[in-house]
Design an enzyme around this catalytic site. Structure first.
Site, mmCIF file in Angstrom:
data_model
loop_
_atom_site.group_PDB
_atom_site.id
_atom_site.type_symbol
_atom_site.label_atom_id
_atom_site.label_comp_id
_atom_site.label_asym_id
_atom_site.label_seq_id
_atom_site.Cartn_x
_atom_site.Cartn_y
_atom_site.Cartn_z
ATOM 1 N N GLU C 29 -21.776 -25.879 -11.278
ATOM 2 C CA GLU C 29 -21.493 -26.118 -12.488
ATOM 3 C C GLU C 29 -21.092 -27.971 -12.349
ATOM 4 O O GLU C 29 -20.597 -28.321 -11.525
ATOM 5 C CB GLU C 29 -20.247 -25.965 -12.698
ATOM 6 C CG GLU C 29 -20.515 -24.433 -12.755
ATOM 7 C CD GLU C 29 -18.908 -23.138 -11.981
ATOM 8 O OE1 GLU C 29 -17.755 -24.009 -12.978
ATOM 9 O OE2 GLU C 29 -19.173 -22.240 -12.881
ATOM 10 N N GLU C 60 -19.772 -18.297 -12.717
ATOM 11 C CA GLU C 60 -19.775 -18.027 -11.079
ATOM 12 C C GLU C 60 -20.723 -17.121 -10.478
ATOM 13 O O GLU C 60 -21.144 -16.614 -8.922
ATOM 14 C CB GLU C 60 -17.804 -18.689 -10.563
ATOM 15 C CG GLU C 60 -17.584 -19.048 -11.042
ATOM 16 C CD GLU C 60 -17.039 -19.545 -12.349
ATOM 17 O OE1 GLU C 60 -17.283 -19.137 -12.581
ATOM 18 O OE2 GLU C 60 -17.208 -20.818 -12.293
ATOM 19 N N HIS C 129 -5.803 -23.180 -8.927
ATOM 20 C CA HIS C 129 -6.573 -24.073 -8.003
ATOM 21 C C HIS C 129 -6.238 -25.321 -6.440
ATOM 22 O O HIS C 129 -6.395 -25.966 -6.280
ATOM 23 C CB HIS C 129 -6.705 -25.851 -8.712
ATOM 24 C CG HIS C 129 -7.198 -25.258 -10.395
ATOM 25 N ND1 HIS C 129 -6.650 -24.095 -11.773
ATOM 26 C CD2 HIS C 129 -8.466 -25.227 -10.829
ATOM 27 C CE1 HIS C 129 -7.989 -24.526 -13.001
ATOM 28 N NE2 HIS C 129 -8.981 -25.147 -12.547
HETATM 29 C C1 TPP Z 1 -13.589 -20.087 -13.677
HETATM 30 C C2 TPP Z 1 -13.727 -20.960 -13.693
HETATM 31 N N1 TPP Z 1 -14.545 -22.050 -13.496
HETATM 32 C C3 TPP Z 1 -14.959 -23.142 -13.513
HETATM 33 C C4 TPP Z 1 -13.740 -24.138 -14.139
HETATM 34 C C5 TPP Z 1 -13.648 -26.112 -13.221
HETATM 35 N N2 TPP Z 1 -13.280 -25.928 -15.282
HETATM 36 C C6 TPP Z 1 -12.277 -26.202 -16.274
HETATM 37 S S1 TPP Z 1 -12.572 -26.182 -17.221
HETATM 38 C C7 TPP Z 1 -14.304 -26.623 -17.231
HETATM 39 C C8 TPP Z 1 -15.369 -26.859 -18.732
HETATM 40 C C9 TPP Z 1 -14.840 -26.006 -19.746
HETATM 41 O O1 TPP Z 1 -15.432 -25.536 -20.898
HETATM 42 P P1 TPP Z 1 -15.022 -24.855 -21.953
HETATM 43 O O2 TPP Z 1 -14.750 -23.402 -21.854
HETATM 44 O O3 TPP Z 1 -16.586 -25.371 -23.186
HETATM 45 O O4 TPP Z 1 -13.724 -25.723 -21.846
HETATM 46 P P2 TPP Z 1 -13.070 -27.600 -22.598
HETATM 47 O O5 TPP Z 1 -13.063 -27.324 -21.379
HETATM 48 O O6 TPP Z 1 -14.051 -28.282 -23.222
HETATM 49 O O7 TPP Z 1 -12.188 -27.237 -23.840
HETATM 50 C C10 TPP Z 1 -14.623 -26.158 -16.033
HETATM 51 C C11 TPP Z 1 -16.102 -25.740 -16.082
HETATM 52 C C12 TPP Z 1 -12.124 -22.773 -13.931
HETATM 53 N N3 TPP Z 1 -10.458 -23.987 -14.301
HETATM 54 N N4 TPP Z 1 -12.503 -22.062 -13.870
#
Ligand code: TPP
Ligand code: TPP
Ligand code: MG
Ligand code: MG
Lengths: 327, 327, 327, 327
Positions: C29, C60, C129
């Site tokens: 990612e 994932e 985290h």
């Molecule tokens: C299971 C998981 N995968 C990856 C992450 C890392 N991460 C945190 S926010 C994010 C982006 C999320 O995108 P979206 O659902 O569009 O929400 P936004 O941040 O745009 O509000 C990622 C990849 C995480 N916290 N949890």
């Protein structure tokens, strides 16, 4: 007293709790008319109906998370996971949500849920349906881990688990399902965190879990014939762990053998052995602590290989002898 | 009383000033947090919802108090809209005992279970099943509350999305899944991460309604979500509502925003949801310019006040470390 | 020699392998222009293009399984998981598929893949985290587990991991990313299963992993001032584990302290302690083996609590002293 | 040469006798296995595809040799259709060294990676991402092969379905997802476990084609899958093809089939896919009754032969236990 199988004891504990408390319900795959993969919930949908015996789609992530959400808002769900190997798919909800919510929210929230699941090998189900992964869960602050070996314990511990205000992982061993013991009809609770001395002895202590309790008792009976007196302790709950009972026993016998079916490497046996090695019992030890556990292989299909992958009665006998004969 | 604006049943024109204020509270709160992070005054990381105020405020505006929400890592706006005090929120970011989680959760875990905020979530997609479970409680206990599950465009690619919405759909649970599609995950453009234009189209997989609303227009949000909430409360099951919006800031603390252009950002700034609401309220004569200014100033003051509150709140002591954990 | 940070060393190892071998590619990612959550792949998409630096959706389960499928059919994927806590969602593919395929298929198939992921606390990212879950993976036959503590080790071990024909979990510690050491420019490999004596000593042995290697070295420097000479061993790979080096050291020093950041209960420290307790080194032990590990709490947000949740330099100093002063 | 039947390009009329034979091989193999399990002659459990022969044979018929498949727990039919020898399959069920997995995998893990069968899978939904990864290899290495991913109606509720198909759709990978909708999971009726009539409708979520075929009509299967395979091979990306069919037997070894009626079973038996194919071939003059009988007899004989082969094959020895594992 009346005898029940372990399987029936689990069912009875659930039924009694469900009769008493409307908030308790079960969800899981094929737990309705099918009665669950191992038949544990058989007959329950007839008594409690499909609202409280909830058949789910094959969606381990959703059903575990649904249990968390329901628990957080006032229900007391029991989740049946068909095989404990599939916890891989429910891991996030158990580990990153259920276990952490209360602490992470500063104490403002609770997740009273039980995840029940059959573990272990011996049924020819091979690598993806035979694991013993309880060590994973013991490593996670916020999860209680229960592993009964007898029908009596299963019933009492399950009641305690359901009554607990926090998430509990309740491991049932497939080969224990048909084992029987005396089980009172009335509801009773066995506190989480209280080990049971399944046999008293003075020359060596065995700490064993689940099906290995039975093998250890067999081994102890054999060893007795040779004049070796073995104490067999079943911790029953890995978290919380009744270290006191184990320490006292080792102080008495000066020898410790830890036996579980789970793979030895990284298994909970390391925790038990280390707790003792760190404790006051260390100075009483007359021999190195022995750990027996599964070999570092996926559980093979072939029945002979399958057996050889985990400790057998002979292995336990030999381990005790080695410990006892050590000068 | 006839209304000038097309509003859902639960929202009256007299409520609009409050909603307008919430939008500003969110904006100021986020900007304050941004400033503190930039200055290194706060620990960890944070995800700001500047630019997305209308989807949070508009969605929650149509709820009753007893209704519940699950939030995300980008959750400050949802908290404020669900009635959280900025004091407790800011104190949480400061890691103080007066924070919503007593300083143990931080930005990603603010929750207020009693008031129906089941919590922000650091796991993308972590809320789907929890919301579903909460809705199950509502259904089983016949409590009549509805659950809003906020999630991002990125989260809609997690398996938990699929499993939980499927489950909610077959059980007709009272939950509304609200996608705040801000066009990007951390950096991944929604349009590259899925092969369909709208997350709402995915409702088709579950035989439930899916609707797109203008996430920067609080009125459109309220009407779209309002309909879905009514449906849920009437026992007709879940819906997906997708609010198209944009986050003005980077994904989190450190983000060079290489994955998008400054032009695109500017375009979206022109669609500022707060400015848009103000204009409509003023044009419709529901608010004077002066009243609008006053509301804004009040919101700002409250946020400033929260900084004092937080800064003057006690730090947890090391004794608190092992509090609120039970296993 | 040239100095590199640990983060740069990881990147360099990947870049060198990718230049040499077309089959090596990375998926994960936000690893493209964003450069990954911690910036490890920054600049790589510019060199290798989006075909080989593959930005994925937030999925994932899919990306881990895709890596398994690609590896099984001839590629050598490197999967970046943004935080090691999210392995909860990739568990099934790593544990029930990747780890088991070769054995379960009777040796006819191989899964050469590396899952790289940052672990550990210290960044204020709180409970979801900040975990150190490597013990889980060590318990699974069929997975190799690597945990470098220095830039030099990271580069050499990562090459070995990529060259390995089997699945390897490669844990990077967030607080190590900025640490520096001398790192040769040319590609080199450090065999998996070879511990490194980071400091020689004679009064006690510390076995420490990841960031705890650095804390242990600090502690050793302090202890030296008090005349206590400590040997610090970094196993570097937990599976395979170089028991020989540890056993030899303990035979020499007669005292063992095991230190990791992961929660002590059920942590890999139990395995190391037990291996020693079972080995020939047992008879050389002059004091109980000490284990230091994280407390049994989710990692709290507040920075002071966060620190207190895991072993610090003082804790290590005290543990060594206790062991050494024990008669 | 003009063809009487509407066949996809890769299948010629002269191939039909072979396909007809495969159907019988599957039928006889399954019935033999059923008998052995009933007699307790085989260890473990098994999932039989009696009644579902056409979806396996028809789908794989349109493949080239270099193409690959991933299979499921109900995988014997896929194996045979992909060219596996019944000898090696039966030997695997007998747990012998001559089995496909040397007796280590059993029914749920038969694989032949070299020949393009990437394996059965004991994890429901375990194949989605593996197939996607294999298709990624094809795309990255420009190998031109297509991957068929078999899955059940129940599996379509797993999160892995969603994540993997989404990923395959955005990368336009050469993979075809084939749902063998046999109306039930273990016991859960597809129509209760999802709120849509067809799994194929879920293709809408990924912007890919979704098509329903008559799974008991091999010609319909071949045409439907053939089109999807062509599309995949042309670089146009994945599809979902749903074959409506029925399993005649219980889910696995022990199944009282309480979740469905005997009437329903009878109805489906009238749609026997083998009988249907025979009729068409005979009516079209592509096979005489005698030839058809001969083919059936040959298939039966081969299966009988496999029993001798298996029964006379060597058992693994305990030395084999630790073979093929590397960590
Ligand atoms: C299971 C998981 N995968 C990856 C992450 C890392 N991460 C945190 S926010 C994010 C982006 C999320 O995108 P979206 O659902 O569009 O929400 P936004 O941040 O745009 O509000 C990622 C990849 C995480 N916290 N949890
Ligand atoms: C992850 C997972 N969950 C549950 C099971 C238990 N299980 C095995 S087969 C099966 C039913 C699968 O249904 P479907 O996908 O329709 O395939 P079918 O058996 O009908 O061929 C279940 C629930 C499993 N093996 N793996
Ligand atoms: Mg987004
Ligand atoms: Mg099915």
């Amino acid at each position: 007293m009346r005898e029940l199988t372990y399987l029936e004891a689990v069912r009875e504990a659930m039924s009694q709790e469900m009769r008493q408390n409307e908030d308790v319900f079960i969800l899981g795959e094929d737990i309705g008319v099918y009665g669950g993969a191992f038949g544990v919930t058989r007959g329950m949908i007839e008594e409690f109906g499909p609202e409280r015996i909830r058949n789910t789609p094959i969606s381990e992530a959703a059903i575990s998370g649904t249990a968390v959400g329901a628990a957080l808002t006032g229900m007391r769900p029991i989740l049946e996971l068909q095989f404990s190997d599939f916890i891989t798919i429910a891991m996030d909800n158990m580990v990153n949500q259920a276990a952490k919510i209360r602490y992470m929210y500063g104490g403002k929230g609770k997740v009273p849920m039980v995840l029940r699941t059959p573990a272990g090998s011996g049924t020819g189900a091979a690598a993806q349906h035979s694991q013993s992964l309880e060590a994973w869960m013991t490593h996670i602050p916020g999860l209680k881990v229960v592993q009964p070996s007898t029908a009596y314990d299963a019933k009492g511990l399950l009641k305690a688990a359901i009554d607990d205000d926090n998430p509990v992982i309740f491991y049932e061993h497939k080969l224990c399902y048909k084992t029987k013991s005396d089980v009172p009809e009335e509801s009773y609770s066995i506190p989480l965190g209280k080990a049971d001395v399944k046999r008293e002895g003075k020359d060596a202590t065995i700490v064993a879990t689940a099906i290995m309790v039975h093998r250890s008792l067999e081994a102890a009976a054999e060893l007795e014939k040779e004049g070796i007196s073995v104490e067999v302790i079943d911790p029953r709950t890995l978290v919380p762990l009744d270290t006191e009972t184990i320490i006292e026993s080792v102080k008495k016998t000066s020898r410790l053998v830890v036996v579980h079916e789970a793979v030895k490497r990284g298994g909970f046996g390391g925790e038990i052995a280390s707790v003792i090695a760190e404790s006051e019992a260390f100075d009483y030890l007359d021999a190195p602590i022995k750990r027996l556990g599964g070999k570092a292989v996926p559980i093979p299909y072939n029945p002979e290989l399958e057996k050889a992958a985990i400790p057998g009665v002979d292995d336990i006998i030999n381990a005790v002898k080695e410990t006892v004969n050590r000068l | 009383m006839t209304q000038k604006l097309n509003l859902p049943p639960r929202v009256a024109e007299k409520d609009l000033a409050d909603l307008y204020k919430q939008m500003w509270q969110i904006r100021f709160f986020e900007e304050k947090v941004d400033e503190f992070f930039a200055k290194g005054m706060i620990h960890g990381t944070t995800h700001l919802a500047v630019g997305q105020e209308a989807s949070a405020v508009g969605s929650i505006a149509v709820l009753e108090d007893r209704d519940k929400i699950t939030s995300t890592h980008r959750g400050h706006g949802h908290c404020i809209a669900k009635g959280a005090e900025v004091n407790g929120m800011m104190a949480e970011l400061f890691g103080r005992t007066t924070g919503y989680c007593k300083g143990k959760g931080g930005s990603m875990h603010i929750a207020d279970v009693e008031k129906g905020n089941l919590g922000a979530n650091g796991i993308v997609g972590g809320g789907f099943a929890i919301a579903t479970g909460a809705a199950l409680t509502s259904q089983m206990k016949k409590e009549g509350f509805v659950v809003l599950c906020f999630f991002g465009d990125g989260a809609s690619n997690e398996g938990s999305f699929h499993e939980a919405i499927n489950l909610a759909s077959i059980w007709k649970l009272p939950v509304v899944f609200i996608c705040e599609n801000n066009q990007y995950g951390m950096s991944g453009p929604a349009k590259e991460m899925m092969n369909v234009g709208n997350v709402a189209q995915r409702a088709e997989s579950y035989g439930i309604p899916g609707k797109v609303v203008d996430g920067n227009d609080i009125f459109d949000v309220m009407n779209g979500v309002g309909e879905a909430v009514d449906r849920a409360r009437n026992g007709e099951g879940p819906s997906i509502v997708e609010a198209k919006t944009y986050r003005w800031k980077g994904h989190s603390k450190s983000d060079a925003k290489k994955y998008r252009t400054r032009e695109e950002e500017k375009e979206w700034r022109l669609k500022d949801p707060i400015e848009r609401m103000r204009l409509i309220l003023v044009v419709e004569g529901l608010l004077t310019e002066e009243e609008a200014e006053k509301i804004k100033a009040d919101a700002k003051e409250e946020v400033e006040g929260s900084v004092d509150f937080a800064a003057n709140s006690p730090h947890p002591t090391l004794d608190d470390l092992m509090e609120d954990i039970y296993a």
